[in-house]
Enzyme design. Sequence first.
Site, short mmCIF file in Angstrom:
data_model
loop_
_atom_site.label_atom_id
_atom_site.label_comp_id
_atom_site.label_asym_id
_atom_site.label_seq_id
_atom_site.Cartn_x
_atom_site.Cartn_y
_atom_site.Cartn_z
N ARG A 122 1.00 -1.12 0.09
CA ARG A 122 0.01 -0.04 0.14
C ARG A 122 0.79 1.17 -0.14
NH1 ARG A 122 -3.20 -3.07 3.46
NH2 ARG A 122 -4.82 -3.90 2.46
N LYS A 144 3.46 11.22 -11.03
CA LYS A 144 2.55 10.39 -11.83
C LYS A 144 3.34 9.25 -12.14
CE LYS A 144 -0.35 13.54 -14.59
NZ LYS A 144 -0.58 14.01 -15.88
N GLU A 186 10.16 17.70 -24.82
CA GLU A 186 9.27 18.07 -23.55
C GLU A 186 9.93 19.50 -23.09
OE1 GLU A 186 6.72 16.41 -22.48
OE2 GLU A 186 6.85 14.42 -22.55
N LYS A 228 7.69 22.70 -14.25
CA LYS A 228 7.17 21.47 -13.70
C LYS A 228 6.64 21.60 -12.26
CE LYS A 228 5.48 17.10 -14.20
NZ LYS A 228 5.64 15.81 -15.02
N GLU A 238 -4.30 17.04 -11.00
CA GLU A 238 -4.46 17.37 -12.14
C GLU A 238 -6.24 17.64 -12.21
OE1 GLU A 238 -2.31 15.74 -15.51
OE2 GLU A 238 -4.25 15.38 -16.71
N ARG A 242 -2.81 21.34 -14.55
CA ARG A 242 -1.54 20.53 -14.56
C ARG A 242 -1.99 19.87 -16.06
NH1 ARG A 242 1.33 15.72 -10.70
NH2 ARG A 242 2.46 15.09 -12.73
N ASN A 246 -0.03 18.55 -20.58
CA ASN A 246 -0.28 17.60 -21.60
C ASN A 246 -0.39 18.00 -23.09
OD1 ASN A 246 -0.57 14.98 -20.30
ND2 ASN A 246 -2.33 15.78 -19.42
N HIS A 249 -0.27 16.00 -26.15
CA HIS A 249 -0.15 14.65 -25.57
C HIS A 249 -1.30 13.48 -26.17
CE1 HIS A 249 3.15 15.86 -23.28
NE2 HIS A 249 3.27 14.57 -22.43
N HIS A 253 -0.19 10.44 -27.80
CA HIS A 253 -0.26 9.14 -26.91
C HIS A 253 -1.00 8.22 -28.23
CE1 HIS A 253 -0.36 10.55 -22.50
NE2 HIS A 253 0.91 10.21 -23.16
N HIS A 266 8.43 8.65 -26.99
CA HIS A 266 7.30 9.33 -26.49
C HIS A 266 7.57 11.09 -26.73
CE1 HIS A 266 4.40 10.89 -23.57
NE2 HIS A 266 5.42 11.91 -23.05
P1 NAD Z 1 12.92 5.25 -21.60
O1 NAD Z 1 12.76 5.48 -20.19
O2 NAD Z 1 12.47 4.14 -22.43
O3 NAD Z 1 14.58 5.86 -22.12
C1 NAD Z 1 14.85 5.69 -23.20
C2 NAD Z 1 16.10 4.85 -23.46
O4 NAD Z 1 17.25 5.18 -23.11
C3 NAD Z 1 15.93 3.36 -22.72
O5 NAD Z 1 16.58 2.53 -23.92
C4 NAD Z 1 16.93 3.31 -21.96
O6 NAD Z 1 17.45 2.29 -21.19
C5 NAD Z 1 17.69 4.27 -22.23
N1 NAD Z 1 18.80 4.89 -21.22
C6 NAD Z 1 18.24 5.64 -20.25
N2 NAD Z 1 19.38 6.45 -19.72
C7 NAD Z 1 20.37 6.13 -20.19
C8 NAD Z 1 21.53 6.67 -20.24
N3 NAD Z 1 21.98 7.59 -19.32
N4 NAD Z 1 22.64 6.54 -21.18
C9 NAD Z 1 22.23 5.40 -22.07
N5 NAD Z 1 20.90 4.90 -22.35
C10 NAD Z 1 20.14 5.24 -21.38
O7 NAD Z 1 12.21 6.59 -22.18
P2 NAD Z 1 12.09 8.01 -21.75
O8 NAD Z 1 12.16 9.08 -23.10
O9 NAD Z 1 12.93 8.41 -20.70
O10 NAD Z 1 10.67 7.98 -20.98
C11 NAD Z 1 9.53 7.70 -21.66
C12 NAD Z 1 8.47 7.35 -20.61
O11 NAD Z 1 8.09 8.42 -19.81
C13 NAD Z 1 7.01 7.08 -21.44
O12 NAD Z 1 6.68 5.93 -21.04
C14 NAD Z 1 6.38 8.24 -21.09
O13 NAD Z 1 4.98 7.95 -21.03
C15 NAD Z 1 6.92 8.52 -19.63
N6 NAD Z 1 6.47 9.85 -19.31
C16 NAD Z 1 5.91 9.99 -17.78
C17 NAD Z 1 5.66 11.19 -17.08
C18 NAD Z 1 5.10 11.30 -16.00
O14 NAD Z 1 4.76 12.68 -15.70
N7 NAD Z 1 5.10 10.17 -15.33
C19 NAD Z 1 5.99 12.33 -17.89
C20 NAD Z 1 6.34 12.40 -19.28
C21 NAD Z 1 6.72 10.92 -19.89
N1 GLY Z 2 3.86 14.82 -18.01
C1 GLY Z 2 2.53 15.27 -17.51
C2 GLY Z 2 2.28 15.43 -16.01
O1 GLY Z 2 3.07 15.36 -15.26
O2 GLY Z 2 1.30 16.05 -15.57
#
Ligand code: NAD
Ligand code: GLY
Length: 362
Positions: A122, A144, A186, A228, A238, A242, A246, A249, A253, A266
């Site tokens: 939890r 998130k 972003e 942010k 949100e 917030r 998006n 997005h 998405h 992404h």
């Molecule tokens: P990712 O996590 O897939 O990383 C991209 C690639 O880089 C992967 O292959 C990873 O293994 C590699 N990598 C990571 N760090 C590295 C480094 N220092 N050196 C070499 N390789 C490295 O992609 P991302 O772009 O980091 O994240 C995308 C995800 O984030 C999506 O799922 C998206 O929905 C999510 N997201 C979430 C929020 C939120 O608020 N929670 C906001 C924006 C995006």
């Molecule tokens: N990336 C969108 C949010 O964090 O709200």
Amino acid sequence: MKTVMKTLHVDLGTRSYPIYIGRGLLNDPELIDPFIKGKTAVTVTNTTVAPLYLDKVHQLIPEITNTDILLPDGEKYKTFETLGQIYTEMLEARCDRKTTLLALGGGVVGDVAGYAAASYQRGINFIQIPTTLLSMVDSSVGGKTGVNHPLGKNMVGAFHQPQCVIIDTETLNTLDDRQLSAGIAEIIKYGYINDLDFIDWLDENMDKLLKRDPEALAYAIHRSCQHKADIVAADEKETGQRALLNLGHTFGHAIETGMGYGVWLHGEAISAGMVMAAELSKEHGWIDEADVNSIRELLKKANLPIEPPKEILAEQFNDLMSIDKKVQDGVLHLVLMNSLGESIISNDFDPDLLQKVLSRAV
Ligand code: NAD
Ligand code: GLY
């Protein structure tokens, strides 16, 4: 060796936390120490990041009994199954409610590991250690967490704030160029939400960012995290503004889900999605063609796509966009541009103009 560090704060009352930004922060155990409350930790990362940075994390917590969990790499593994792997390995390691989870990696690791932290027994403490530009400027901040469903991106998850975010900008040295650009998408997003001066700065400094100039990167990360942190502090769950985060997005998405998770990054999908949001805003007369072109030019400068893939038909786009977290009582809300550098959340758009934009684009 540690160099200059900057600190920002996400102000959320008792759940407030710092964001540390600097080069070499993964060499500084004193930074993380106050945030590990118990005697055990679990470090969740993936098979790509582990050989690069897991040893550094081990050195940060020499006194703590730590278990490593290595996930397969990729957006297509941001699933219930991967979540199950984390729970199983945590139970096998006898992790308890005082265990701290360290999420080491990009947004995929951060989101899925964060959701494991939100739900394991939890809810346990967790720390975000983002290693991609995208995760540094966006996903590691704001709480998130979640996984994808085959029918829609990020459809299952929870708000669960980390104890702190540690951004060691040196980790960007190993990131490939495509991923760097995805992160820049972003960063650009924050400018078009409400900071046109930042857009001017980005326009002038894009070459430096692409060449990984440390000062330019640190500045862009800091300014993005400030945006942010401000928005999250004002609207953590949100219920209102917030959703501005998006921008691009809903379209983006749909691209990610429609193409299959991981085919478009992404940040790439958000880039094309921002242009679609701009085009729809132009159709309403809120911005003009020159504005849309300036958006296209900046994204192109960052080596980002400015059109959605042709493989997704307009009809499919509509279907995919109807499964969006900004659908309320069956009504789709979109983040659009009221003027250049001033985004709004709106359900007051003309559906015919949306169809026009979709059929022209795909
Ligand atoms: P990712 O996590 O897939 O990383 C991209 C690639 O880089 C992967 O292959 C990873 O293994 C590699 N990598 C990571 N760090 C590295 C480094 N220092 N050196 C070499 N390789 C490295 O992609 P991302 O772009 O980091 O994240 C995308 C995800 O984030 C999506 O799922 C998206 O929905 C999510 N997201 C979430 C929020 C939120 O608020 N929670 C906001 C924006 C995006
Ligand atoms: N990336 C969108 C949010 O964090 O709200």
